[in-house]
Design an enzyme around this catalytic site. Structure first.
Site, PDB file in Angstrom:
ATOM      1  N   GLU A   1       0.786  -1.246   0.000  1.00  0.00           N
ATOM      2  CA  GLU A   1       0.000   0.000   0.000  1.00  0.00           C
ATOM      3  C   GLU A   1       0.813   1.289   0.000  1.00  0.00           C
ATOM      4  O   GLU A   1       0.324   2.324   0.442  1.00  0.00           O
ATOM      5  CB  GLU A   1      -0.978  -0.004   1.178  1.00  0.00           C
ATOM      6  CG  GLU A   1      -2.018  -1.090   1.044  1.00  0.00           C
ATOM      7  CD  GLU A   1      -3.111  -1.060   2.107  1.00  0.00           C
ATOM      8  OE1 GLU A   1      -2.982  -0.329   3.088  1.00  0.00           O
ATOM      9  OE2 GLU A   1      -4.099  -1.799   1.925  1.00  0.00           O
TER      10      GLU A   1
HETATM   11  C1  BMA Z   1      -4.693  -3.299   4.894  1.00  0.00           C
HETATM   12  C2  BMA Z   1      -3.417  -3.912   5.371  1.00  0.00           C
HETATM   13  C3  BMA Z   1      -3.049  -3.507   6.730  1.00  0.00           C
HETATM   14  C4  BMA Z   1      -4.217  -3.259   7.613  1.00  0.00           C
HETATM   15  C5  BMA Z   1      -5.514  -3.698   7.007  1.00  0.00           C
HETATM   16  C6  BMA Z   1      -6.714  -3.330   7.815  1.00  0.00           C
HETATM   17  O1  BMA Z   1      -4.631  -2.304   4.050  1.00  0.00           O
HETATM   18  O2  BMA Z   1      -2.418  -3.812   4.428  1.00  0.00           O
HETATM   19  O3  BMA Z   1      -2.223  -2.390   6.681  1.00  0.00           O
HETATM   20  O4  BMA Z   1      -4.031  -3.871   8.814  1.00  0.00           O
HETATM   21  O5  BMA Z   1      -5.652  -3.123   5.786  1.00  0.00           O
HETATM   22  O6  BMA Z   1      -6.940  -1.954   7.874  1.00  0.00           O
END
Ligand code: BMA
Length: 818
Positions: free
Chosen positions: A422
């Site tokens: 991300e």
């Molecule tokens: C995603 C993951 C984590 C996170 C999850 C829940 O984007 O990559 O960074 O824990 O969402 O928000």
């Protein structure tokens, strides 16, 4: 090679304290302090808050040892540390050996001159990771993760150790992997690569090795391959200028397949270095023979994104993987086997090792090879801006990448190298892109689009590289696209969108989407007193790291279910919500099989007991979702796309053979009276979705009766029911369920307990439990149509009688929650 372990009993103390305490290596300050009774268990109540001082302090570990005479006799002695977490300085007999600042690397130092006969003392001093990142953060603030101690990205340490939206802020400190001395005379194996070449059914294994050598000797490489059936083949080659290469054409190669597509035969490859004809070092590898590619081809929707194994386009079914304990040295192979075995048992075929943890232990990949779970491997960068322009940081990362790529590239399970989690999205959508961050942005593009892919290609030309997850492989443009690449779909949950929102996404591959639930009551009981068993109590909210998470669960709950009559019912309903959310998404993307290459939900496991997106809680208890994945990820999936009074019935066949069977459906009252029924024979084409029927039920449904009716669809083959799918025509909270009066008949079958469950009215989400025993049933949280009987089984708990099981059996369904 002669090796002497230095793992085991050590001593430790906080720097500045006088008394030494017993320590275990591998281990860490928190777990050693717990063992010494100096801190409370940080996973209980809000104890985490009371132990923050641990990672704010500096710690030293020492051990005295007598070096083995055979070791001292060797001209070269190396100190090997498989993992130091993280800012470490090592002293042998008062002399500085070296420094380390990367948890993900192995370190090797020549200690020949420092080692002496008799007693030696090794001291490892760790600086506080928290104070270090705070200093760095003061020098330059970098965008990062809201739920974490700021600045973690300045240090090459598991990002989530500093906290996450499911994890506590407990940065571990210590010698987290094996530590040992190695004595060498002539040479040691350095880099070893194993590649497989497939050519019209023939497979050649190519081994290349390099050595580091000291005293002259005739060095050669011997390769021995043991086939799964025990057959052996071998080859030999001499080292010239420190390098040797050998090739073996595998006799009657047996191919390795992902779970659900075939078996996982594994070859054992022993690579031995010989000096003057005598073996001096052996490395052992487990190899599965397969071809694998990430196929991206232009098509009518854009560009495909799917994994092709041995020529078969597979649908990736699985979950995201996070570290399975905040304190990594507590994780046992048994625990890993249980988690990975659970994924495989529920028809998963891929795990994504998410970039906020660490490159996993060898045993993790051994298990994935064995169970047929492909691994989407992120590099350890997540949700933050990293100081890629800092030369020292970058060269540290350079070494980390080379080591981990070389360590894992031979794995059958390895499917993909992915740059980060991300971060492309962060640059494109989270406000990182500001006038004062342009240098960091340019460094991001240079690192993830130029340097890292080139490094990966140099050491592992056989696996694909993907820059970020999600991405469409256009630097910083459209990280989330339905045309190309992968997506993380989070509007369901974070933006409170209804579950059906998933159907608006025609992604090429969904690598994250998720929904939270509470863990099982016995797990909650480990951290909260019964007096705190309330969704918004202080302790329950402390064990919820996504801001507003518990409230979000309640908001969805009031959309779907009636307010529960007890805390126990609430726990159960949160798990049903989660399973339902994931079902809507997964069934949809599986129906799109030709367009979508896979669905990996967030997240398989937990690192502590907490409300989270996991399907298996910290103690290994399966939530309703884990059971549901066994149905949703089944090779043959029956699914119903409901929309108002319309219902489309589909069968998705993930196998390579046509599936012959039958689909039956009926519109029923809650008591089981059939208002309409039909059936259709089915020959479901391989690797495709077949549309079976589109039902228009408008003539049978009115505002007055829809809350009392349900569509029951079933998949039959050879006289056996293979799957059931139930659709209601109003939200669950409004459906007029009747008391199903659930009943069970129990019997034993060898060491198994078989439970036949039946009800006189439609029962939704039937949960079967055995009070006082943590058992896993073959199915659970299933729908039970009126008048039908379902048999499920579990191992009969050790020492239990049938009578005892009868007394302990508990049954409930949605009807019992209000
Ligand atoms: C995603 C993951 C984590 C996170 C999850 C829940 O984007 O990559 O960074 O824990 O969402 O928000």
């Amino acid at each position: 090679m002669m090796s002497q372990s230095l793992s085991g009993a050590w001593q430790f103390r906080q720097v500045g304290e006088s008394a030494w305490l017993p320590a275990s290596v591998p281990g860490g300050a928190h777990t050693d302090l717990m063992a010494a009774g100096r801190i409370p268990d940080p996973f209980v109540g809000d104890n985490e808050r009371r132990v923050q001082w641990v990672a704010e302090g500096d710690w030293e570990y020492r051990r005295a040892f007598v070096a083995a005479p055979e070791l001292l006799a060797e001209p070269r002695v190396l100190l090997l540390c498989d993992g130091l977490d993280t800012l470490a300085e090592l002293w042998l007999n008062g002399q500085l050996v070296g420094q380390a600042e990367n948890m993900f690397r192995q370190h090797r130092w020549d200690v020949t001159a420092l080692l002496r006969a008799g007693e030696n003392e090794l001291l490892v001093r760790f600086r506080s990771p928290v104070r270090y990142v705070a200093e760095r953060e003061r020098a330059r603030r970098l965008p990062g993760v809201g739920e974490a101690i700021p600045g973690g990205q300045h240090l090459r340490k598991a990002p989530s150790h500093f906290g996450w939206d499911w994890g506590p802020q407990l940065p571990a400190i210590g010698i987290w992997k094996d530590i040992r001395l190695e004595g060498h005379r002539h040479a040691r194996l350095d880099d070893v690569s194993l590649r497989q070449q497939h050519d019209g059914g023939r497979v050649t294994l190519r081994v290349a090795a390099s050595v580091e050598s000291w005293e002259p000797a005739a060095l050669d490489l011997r390769v021995s391959v043991a086939a799964p059936d025990g057959g052996r083949q071998s080859a030999q080659a001499a080292f010239v200028s420190g390098r040797a290469a050998a090739a073996i054409e595998i006799a009657q190669p047996q191919l390795w397949w992902p779970n659900g597509y075939g078996a996982q035969p594994l070859y054992q490859v022993d690579i031995t270095l010989h000096a003057d004809g005598a073996p001096i070092e052996t490395r052992r590898y487990q190899v599965g023979l397969r071809t694998l590619e990430l196929r991206q081809q232009a098509d009518g929707w854009g560009r495909s994104f799917g994994f092709v194994v041995n020529g078969v386009p597979i649908f990736a079914k699985g979950a995201n993987w996070i570290p399975s304990d905040s304190f990594p040295t507590r994780i046992t192979d048994r625990q890993l086997a249980d988690l990975i075995g659970s994924a495989a048992a529920c028809n998963h075929n891929m795990l994504r090792v998410w970039g906020g943890g660490y490159y996993e232990f060898e045993s993790f990949y051994d298990l994935c090879d064995r169970y047929g779970l492909l691994v989407w491997q992120d590099f350890m960068f997540s949700c933050s801006v990293y100081p890629m322009g800092d030369e020292a940081f970058l060269s540290n990362v350079r070494a980390e990448v080379a080591e981990n790529v070389r360590r894992l590239r031979h794995r059958a399970c390895l499917a993909l190298w992915c740059g980060n989690n991300e971060m492309e999205q962060g640059w494109a959508q989270w406000g990182w892109d500001r006038p004062d961050t342009q240098d960091l942005k340019a460094e991001y593009v240079r690192f993830f689009h130029q340097l890292l892919p080139a490094w990966v290609r140099a050491d592992d030309p056989d696996h694909d590289y993907w820059p970020s997850s999600p991405s469409s492989n256009l630097p910083l443009e459209v990280p989330q696209s339905d045309a190309a690449g992968d997506t993380h779909l989070w509007t369901v949950w974070h933006a409170l969108k209804p579950f059906e929102e998933y159907r608006a996404h025609l992604s090429r591959f969904v690598s994250e989407f998720g929904f939270q639930s509470l863990p099982a009551l016995p797990t909650i009981a480990t951290y909260a007193e019964p007096a705190d068993w309330n969704m918004t109590s202080y302790v329950m909210e402390h064990h919820q790291r996504n801001r507003g998470g518990n409230g979000r669960i309640i908001a969805y709950m009031t959309d779907h279910f009636r307010l529960p009559n007890s805390f126990d019912s609430l726990v159960y309903l949160t798990q049903l919500l989660q399973a339902e959310a994931m079902r809507v998404g997964i069934e949809h993307w599986r129906r799109l099989r030709e367009r979508c290459g896979g669905a990996l939900y967030w997240q398989l496991n937990d690192c502590w007991p907490v409300a989270s997106w996991s399907s298996i809680d910290y103690y290994g208890r399966w939530k309703a979702l884990q059971y549901a994945t066994r149905r949703m990820y089944a090779p043959i999936l029956l699914s119903v796309e409901d929309a108002g009074d319309q219902a489309g019935i589909y069968v998705t066949n993930d196998t390579t053979a046509t599936w012959d069977g039958e689909v039956r459906w009926s519109l029923q009252t809650m008591a089981g009276e059939r208002l309409l029924a039909g059936e259709a024979p089915l020959a479901a084409a391989p690797l495709a979705t077949t549309a079976v029927r589109q039902l228009d039920l408008a003539a049978y449904l009115s505002d007055g009766n829809r809350r009392g009716r349900a569509l029951v669809c079933e998949l039959w083959q050879a006289g056996a029911r293979r799957a059931t799918s139930v659709v209601a025509f109003a939200p669950h909270k409004h459906v007029e369920l009747l008391d199903p009066a659930l009943a069970a008949e129990l019997q034993t079958d060898g060491s198994r307990l078989v439970v036949h469950v039946s009800g006189r009215a439609l029962a939704r989400f039937v949960e079967v439990g055995l009070e006082g025993a943590d058992v896993r049933f073959s199915d659970n949280y299933f729908d039970l149509p009126a008048g039908e009987t379902v048999a499920i089984a579990c191992p009969l708990p050790e020492g239990w009688s049938l009578e005892q099981a009868r007394d302990a059996l508990g049954l409930r369904s949605l009807f019992d929650t209000y």
